[in-house]
Design a protein around this motif. Sequence first.
Motif, PDB file in Angstrom:
ATOM      1  N   MET A 197       0.835  -1.202   0.000  1.00  0.00           N
ATOM      2  CA  MET A 197       0.000   0.000   0.000  1.00  0.00           C
ATOM      3  C   MET A 197       0.877   1.262   0.000  1.00  0.00           C
ATOM      4  SD  MET A 197      -3.049   1.032   2.647  1.00  0.00           S
ATOM      5  CE  MET A 197      -1.908   1.243   3.988  1.00  0.00           C
ATOM      6  N   ARG A 198       0.571   2.213  -0.890  1.00  0.00           N
ATOM      7  CA  ARG A 198       1.296   3.477  -0.975  1.00  0.00           C
ATOM      8  C   ARG A 198       0.291   4.637  -0.990  1.00  0.00           C
ATOM      9  NH1 ARG A 198       4.528   0.212  -0.125  1.00  0.00           N
ATOM     10  NH2 ARG A 198       6.596  -0.103  -1.069  1.00  0.00           N
ATOM     11  N   VAL A 199       0.740   5.809  -0.516  1.00  0.00           N
ATOM     12  CA  VAL A 199      -0.064   7.038  -0.525  1.00  0.00           C
ATOM     13  C   VAL A 199       0.612   8.058  -1.432  1.00  0.00           C
ATOM     14  CG1 VAL A 199      -1.003   8.926   0.852  1.00  0.00           C
ATOM     15  CG2 VAL A 199      -0.952   6.610   1.782  1.00  0.00           C
ATOM     16  N   VAL A 200      -0.119   8.546  -2.412  1.00  0.00           N
ATOM     17  CA  VAL A 200       0.378   9.567  -3.353  1.00  0.00           C
ATOM     18  C   VAL A 200      -0.237  10.907  -2.964  1.00  0.00           C
ATOM     19  CG1 VAL A 200       0.570  10.277  -5.753  1.00  0.00           C
ATOM     20  CG2 VAL A 200       0.591   7.836  -5.165  1.00  0.00           C
TER      21      VAL A 200
ATOM     22  N   GLY B 204       2.482   9.227  -9.354  1.00  0.00           N
ATOM     23  CA  GLY B 204       3.299   8.041  -9.159  1.00  0.00           C
ATOM     24  C   GLY B 204       3.553   7.279 -10.453  1.00  0.00           C
ATOM     25  N   VAL B 205       4.816   7.030 -10.746  1.00  0.00           N
ATOM     26  CA  VAL B 205       5.201   6.243 -11.909  1.00  0.00           C
ATOM     27  C   VAL B 205       5.621   4.856 -11.388  1.00  0.00           C
ATOM     28  CG1 VAL B 205       6.759   6.047 -13.871  1.00  0.00           C
ATOM     29  CG2 VAL B 205       5.956   8.318 -13.137  1.00  0.00           C
ATOM     30  N   VAL B 206       4.927   3.810 -11.841  1.00  0.00           N
ATOM     31  CA  VAL B 206       5.137   2.451 -11.328  1.00  0.00           C
ATOM     32  C   VAL B 206       6.003   1.671 -12.304  1.00  0.00           C
ATOM     33  CG1 VAL B 206       4.025   0.315 -10.609  1.00  0.00           C
ATOM     34  CG2 VAL B 206       2.943   2.527 -10.109  1.00  0.00           C
ATOM     35  N   PHE B 207       7.032   1.045 -11.748  1.00  0.00           N
ATOM     36  CA  PHE B 207       7.892   0.150 -12.524  1.00  0.00           C
ATOM     37  C   PHE B 207       7.633  -1.283 -12.036  1.00  0.00           C
ATOM     38  CE2 PHE B 207       9.969   4.229 -12.609  1.00  0.00           C
ATOM     39  CZ  PHE B 207      10.453   4.345 -13.897  1.00  0.00           C
ATOM     40  N   ARG B 208       7.191  -2.132 -12.938  1.00  0.00           N
ATOM     41  CA  ARG B 208       6.930  -3.544 -12.606  1.00  0.00           C
ATOM     42  C   ARG B 208       7.991  -4.404 -13.264  1.00  0.00           C
ATOM     43  NH1 ARG B 208       0.876  -5.175 -13.150  1.00  0.00           N
ATOM     44  NH2 ARG B 208       0.915  -3.844 -11.269  1.00  0.00           N
ATOM     45  N   TRP B 209       8.741  -5.065 -12.397  1.00  0.00           N
ATOM     46  CA  TRP B 209       9.876  -5.857 -12.852  1.00  0.00           C
ATOM     47  C   TRP B 209      10.823  -5.017 -13.725  1.00  0.00           C
ATOM     48  CZ3 TRP B 209       9.946  -9.691  -9.741  1.00  0.00           C
ATOM     49  CH2 TRP B 209       8.780 -10.358  -9.372  1.00  0.00           C
ATOM     50  N   GLY B 210      10.944  -3.725 -13.367  1.00  0.00           N
ATOM     51  CA  GLY B 210      11.868  -2.830 -14.062  1.00  0.00           C
ATOM     52  C   GLY B 210      11.290  -2.127 -15.276  1.00  0.00           C
ATOM     53  N   LYS B 211      10.035  -2.433 -15.639  1.00  0.00           N
ATOM     54  CA  LYS B 211       9.416  -1.816 -16.806  1.00  0.00           C
ATOM     55  C   LYS B 211       8.328  -0.865 -16.345  1.00  0.00           C
ATOM     56  CE  LYS B 211       7.173  -2.929 -21.189  1.00  0.00           C
ATOM     57  NZ  LYS B 211       6.688  -4.030 -22.063  1.00  0.00           N
ATOM     58  N   ALA B 212       8.352   0.365 -16.902  1.00  0.00           N
ATOM     59  CA  ALA B 212       7.385   1.370 -16.495  1.00  0.00           C
ATOM     60  C   ALA B 212       6.015   1.048 -17.053  1.00  0.00           C
ATOM     61  CB  ALA B 212       7.830   2.751 -16.970  1.00  0.00           C
ATOM     62  N   LEU B 213       5.025   1.174 -16.207  1.00  0.00           N
ATOM     63  CA  LEU B 213       3.646   0.981 -16.659  1.00  0.00           C
ATOM     64  C   LEU B 213       3.202   2.203 -17.461  1.00  0.00           C
ATOM     65  CD1 LEU B 213       2.036  -0.604 -13.466  1.00  0.00           C
ATOM     66  CD2 LEU B 213       3.018  -1.740 -15.478  1.00  0.00           C
ATOM     67  N   PRO B 214       2.309   2.031 -18.413  1.00  0.00           N
ATOM     68  CA  PRO B 214       1.940   3.160 -19.301  1.00  0.00           C
ATOM     69  C   PRO B 214       1.172   4.276 -18.611  1.00  0.00           C
ATOM     70  CG  PRO B 214       0.597   1.224 -19.759  1.00  0.00           C
ATOM     71  CD  PRO B 214       1.646   0.781 -18.793  1.00  0.00           C
TER      72      PRO B 214
END
Length: 325
Positions: free
Chosen positions: A23-26, A32-42
């Motif tokens: 859980m995160r609070v922005v 927030g820019v999310v990287f999943r397994w090192g790849k940025a989500l669109p």
Amino acid sequence: MEGTVVAVVLVAVLALLVLRSGMRVVNQVERGVVFRWGKALPHHRQPGITFLIPFADRMRKVNVQVVTMPVPTQEGITKDNVSVKVDAVVYFRVTDPLRAAIEVQDYVFAVGQVAQSSLRSIIGKSDLDDLLTDRERLHEGLALMIDSPAAAWGIHIDRVEIKDVQLPESLKRSMSRQAEAERERRARVITADGEFQAAQQLANASRIMSDTPEAMQLRLLQTVVEVAAEKNSTLVMPFPVELLRYFDRAARQFGNEGGSTSGAKEAVDAQSAAVGQPTLDVPPTGDGRLRAHVHPAGSESPQPVDPRLSTAFPAPTNETHGTGA
């Protein structure tokens, strides 16, 4: 049975720990820019609570507020070969958090370096007068130069302003002398124009007074009134010029008729009657001089002239002809 209950409790606690770790609070001013397994989500995460997959996702927060960044003082030479020092300030903000997080390593540092190089470039392309007077155009050009590379980083340049232009001391003194000379020139031109207009008005007034002699006497009386208003000075009135001319004409007629007192009196009386003025009586006195008396129009008895305006004439002789004094 008891072992099963303990296992369920352990699984629940473990699930809560996993959810808590993901859980995160922005904040409102962040994205927030999310990287999943090192790849940025669109898509970036909006403000609020967001959940990440533990051990798989990593989120980087990007501030989208307007950043105020001062540009250090840059020294350069203008187009007209003047050495100056110029500093500025840049206002920018992030419009695309995904590109700001991926395209550039440190967008604040990158924008600062671009702003410094652009400021030096704009100094070399501009004259000193443009830096001092035409700053709005320079602001637009500087913002365009910085915004060109920053747009690819997801950065928008709101505005750029030049704060101060530092000039050499010798140049400041030269500009001060130039401004002083310009002010003195304008003052002299204004003074000369005022004198020219005053001369024109005086010339017009003199022409009017020459055409109307009474205007000169009215001006004289006006001057007397202005001087007498102070009551701290003695005023000496000049003898009326018209009265001197009157007696001068009478004395000339005495001489033309051979010095006869009666002939002069008749001539003066005839002239006075023709113009409707008081007649002049000039009886001889014991001292051999002539004194003037005035016959008012329609009166038989002579009246002496006001002592302040009276004068004496030498009695004419057979050898010489008298003239009015």
